[in-house]
Design an enzyme around this catalytic site. Structure first.
Site, PDB file in Angstrom:
ATOM      1  N   LYS A 277       0.846  -1.210   0.000  1.00  0.00           N
ATOM      2  CA  LYS A 277       0.000   0.000   0.000  1.00  0.00           C
ATOM      3  C   LYS A 277       0.875   1.252   0.000  1.00  0.00           C
ATOM      4  O   LYS A 277       1.998   1.220   0.491  1.00  0.00           O
ATOM      5  CB  LYS A 277      -0.876   0.020   1.269  1.00  0.00           C
ATOM      6  CG  LYS A 277      -2.005  -0.980   1.290  1.00  0.00           C
ATOM      7  CD  LYS A 277      -2.807  -0.864   2.573  1.00  0.00           C
ATOM      8  CE  LYS A 277      -3.946  -1.880   2.643  1.00  0.00           C
ATOM      9  NZ  LYS A 277      -4.973  -1.712   1.611  1.00  0.00           N
ATOM     10  N   ARG A 351     -10.250 -11.545   2.055  1.00  0.00           N
ATOM     11  CA  ARG A 351     -11.082 -12.614   1.481  1.00  0.00           C
ATOM     12  C   ARG A 351     -10.395 -13.976   1.581  1.00  0.00           C
ATOM     13  O   ARG A 351     -11.060 -15.001   1.689  1.00  0.00           O
ATOM     14  CB  ARG A 351     -11.442 -12.248   0.028  1.00  0.00           C
ATOM     15  CG  ARG A 351     -10.268 -12.035  -0.884  1.00  0.00           C
ATOM     16  CD  ARG A 351     -10.611 -11.218  -2.126  1.00  0.00           C
ATOM     17  NE  ARG A 351     -10.772  -9.793  -1.833  1.00  0.00           N
ATOM     18  CZ  ARG A 351     -11.100  -8.870  -2.735  1.00  0.00           C
ATOM     19  NH1 ARG A 351     -11.281  -9.202  -4.009  1.00  0.00           N
ATOM     20  NH2 ARG A 351     -11.239  -7.616  -2.391  1.00  0.00           N
TER      21      ARG A 351
HETATM   22  N1  BES Z   1      -8.031  -3.806   4.334  1.00  0.00           N
HETATM   23  C1  BES Z   1      -8.220  -3.453   2.975  1.00  0.00           C
HETATM   24  C2  BES Z   1      -9.518  -2.711   2.716  1.00  0.00           C
HETATM   25  C3  BES Z   1      -9.685  -1.359   3.346  1.00  0.00           C
HETATM   26  C4  BES Z   1      -9.492  -0.226   2.600  1.00  0.00           C
HETATM   27  C5  BES Z   1     -10.113  -1.240   4.645  1.00  0.00           C
HETATM   28  C6  BES Z   1      -9.696   1.014   3.171  1.00  0.00           C
HETATM   29  C7  BES Z   1     -10.306  -0.005   5.206  1.00  0.00           C
HETATM   30  C8  BES Z   1     -10.119   1.119   4.474  1.00  0.00           C
HETATM   31  C9  BES Z   1      -8.207  -4.692   2.081  1.00  0.00           C
HETATM   32  O1  BES Z   1      -7.445  -5.749   2.545  1.00  0.00           O
HETATM   33  C10 BES Z   1      -7.644  -4.265   0.775  1.00  0.00           C
HETATM   34  O2  BES Z   1      -6.532  -3.846   0.745  1.00  0.00           O
HETATM   35  N2  BES Z   1      -8.441  -4.359  -0.269  1.00  0.00           N
HETATM   36  C11 BES Z   1      -8.020  -3.938  -1.545  1.00  0.00           C
HETATM   37  C12 BES Z   1      -8.544  -4.922  -2.561  1.00  0.00           C
HETATM   38  C13 BES Z   1      -7.985  -4.730  -3.951  1.00  0.00           C
HETATM   39  C14 BES Z   1      -6.526  -5.098  -3.981  1.00  0.00           C
HETATM   40  C15 BES Z   1      -8.774  -5.581  -4.893  1.00  0.00           C
HETATM   41  C16 BES Z   1      -8.578  -2.548  -1.791  1.00  0.00           C
HETATM   42  O3  BES Z   1      -9.702  -2.269  -1.398  1.00  0.00           O
HETATM   43  O4  BES Z   1      -7.858  -1.732  -2.353  1.00  0.00           O
HETATM   44 ZN    ZN Z   2      -5.406  -5.576   1.955  1.00  0.00          ZN
END
Ligand code: BES
Ligand code: ZN
Ligand code: ZN
Length: 496
Positions: A277, A351
């Site tokens: 991230k 997931r």
């Molecule tokens: N933990 C994150 C989702 C999230 C985003 C929670 C913002 C709280 C605030 C999750 O594990 C994630 O990173 N999801 C990705 C999925 C993508 C790679 C398909 C996302 O939402 O960017």
């Molecule tokens: Zn994530």
């Protein structure tokens, strides 16, 4: 903080602040407000005439030394339109009043219920509002505002005949709010103070204290069960994963009755893994365990509320780290169910761990599944920080949950998961892939992936990524963890 029901007439209440609420209507000085107006010699009518008392939502009018009342202050809070008034509005009013008075170093106050509404539901709302509002996130501040503490809240306006109903609501409200604050406390912990192992210890301690059965699966047991999806996330760092299993069994379980499985995502920190991230805002990813915390909080409440249904809670927990041993995009993993997964993005890790958590809950006997997870940024795009995203495979079950959400004043909105979305996760080199090859529908893609592991069981997925954390304080709630979805899931279980 103490909360008590007090049946004394309002004028005789010995309190630092008498709090009540005013509706926004042609004449806001009606009913109990008119009674108070009489005690204070027409002052409220004057305030209404001058436009200082309108009843607009969360308008605060503070009167010092109100003649004719024993209370030191009179605080009137705007409640908005009478037709729209319900327990959700009252919960916010009680919470906002607490934070308003606490900031002014008041130590005790009484919330006076309006005429004709001395019910158990409203006493519950006041208790929940006050207790959740009193929660602060200053645990790690060495200079605390120690002088600012609310010691006692009275719930007033109940007659002797209404006392039993009021006390019933009050104790239910306390159970639920304490559980919600328990969950918020976990979410508030930074990742260096809350690893999967520490979370498991806290879950175990909670379960033992509450009288719930608990089993903690360590990395060896997890490997023995072949939870390959969870292990693939955990391999990115040195902290071992844990799976918490907390079970509530009713006194007289009916054979063949439904068993509810509650599954919560507990990633104690989500760096994204190798699909890392951006640095900006990454610190917030300590709340990526909010789904797990919520479900553990639900179990804590159920232990006291004693529903007549068996509930199994499964919380898979890990960090998502980008270490040298981390999984890499394109890696293929085998989930506990036997399905193979191509991990195209290591940041779609929630997931993966839910896949194994849900399969395990089913193996333990769950017939109806509810999961809660901070799953996608896409749900924040779709619903902002206002509504929880709801996905359901069985409409009657989903309708029950939506009705529960409404009853407890949590905003939730149903999203689609019909078969047209199945292609999003169809794999090229494995059975399924963990992200979509195309663009759009990110929150739905996440739900479709989890659905693969639910089989025929009615299942609901709650995406709480946008709602589990308040970026700014609200008048009724501190900045930070909200404990969202707990009240809804408790209500759903209690009415199942
Ligand atoms: N933990 C994150 C989702 C999230 C985003 C929670 C913002 C709280 C605030 C999750 O594990 C994630 O990173 N999801 C990705 C999925 C993508 C790679 C398909 C996302 O939402 O960017
Ligand atoms: Zn994530
Ligand atoms: Zn995550």
């Amino acid at each position: 903080m103490q909360i008590k029901l007090e049946t004394q007439p309002f004028a005789a209440l010995d309190t630092e602040a008498l709090v009540t609420y005013v509706f926004e209507e042609a004449d806001p000085v009606q009913g109990r407000i008119a009674e108070i107006d009489q005690s204070v010699a027409g002052l409220l009518r004057k305030l209404a005439k001058s436009g200082e008392l309108t009843g607009k939502t969360l308008e605060f009018t503070l009167v010092h030394a109100p003649a004719g009342l024993k209370a030191v202050r009179l605080l009137l809070v705007g409640a908005g339109k009478r037709e729209q008034f319900n327990n959700a509005v009252l919960r916010k009013i009680a919470g906002a009043a607490l934070r308003y008075l606490k900031a002014r170093s008041v130590k005790n106050f009484a919330v006076l219920i309006r005429e004709g509404s001395a019910t158990d539901e409203f006493a519950q709302a006041i208790a929940e509002g006050a207790l959740t509002a009193n929660f602060e996130t200053d645990k790690y501040k060495t200079e605390k505002k120690n002088d600012k503490n609310i010691e006692t809240v009275l719930i007033a306006g109940y007659s002797d005949a209404e006392r039993a109903a009021g006390n019933k609501g009050l104790s239910k409200g306390r159970i639920i709010a304490d559980a919600q604050n328990f969950a918020r406390d976990l979410v508030n912990e930074p990742s260096n103070k809350l690893t999967p192992r520490i979370l498991a210890e806290k879950a175990e301690a909670m379960a033992k204290e509450a009288g719930l059965a608990v089993e903690i699966l360590d990395e060896k047991k997890i490997a023995g069960l072949k939870m390959g999806a969870l292990l693939s996330v955990a391999q990115g760092g040195p902290e071992p994963p844990r799976v918490m299993v907390v079970t509530y069994t009713p006194a007289n379980p009916k054979p063949g009755a439904p068993v509810i499985g509650l599954v919560g995502k507990a990633v104690t920190f989500d760096t994204g893994g190798i699909s890392i991230k951006p640095a900006d805002g990454m610190e917030k990813m300590k709340y990526d365990m909010a789904g797990g915390a919520t479900m553990l909080g639900v179990m804590r409440a159920l232990a006291a509320l004693k529903p007549n249904v068996k509930v199994i809670c499964v919380v898979p927990s890990t960090e998502n780290m980008p270490g040298g041993t981390a999984q890499k995009p394109g890696d293929i993993q085998t989930a506990m169910s036997g399905k193979t997964i191509e991990v195209l993005n290591t940041d779609a890790e929630g997931r993966l761990i839910l896949a194994d958590g849900i399969h395990y809950a089913k193996q333990l006997g769950a017939t109806h599944l509810v999961d809660a997870a901070t799953l996608t940024g896409a749900i924040v795009v779709a619903l902002a920080n206002v509504n929880v995203g709801v996905f359901g495979s069985d409409q009657p079950f989903t309708d029950k949950l939506l009705a529960s959400a409404k009853a407890v004043g949590e905003k939730m909105w149903q999203m689609p998961i019909d078969d047209d979305y199945r292609d999003f996760i169809k794999g090229s080199f494995a059975d399924i892939q963990n992200i979509s090859s195309g663009k759009g529908g990110g929150a739905i893609t996440g739900a479709m992936f989890i659905k693969e592991f639910t089989g025929d069981s009615p299942w609901i997925h709650l995406d709480i990524a946008g709602t589990a954390w308040n970026d700014d304080a609200k008048p009724w709630l501190a900045k930070g963890p909200t404990g969202v979805a707990l009240r809804t899931v408790v209500h759903l279980v209690m009415s199942h």
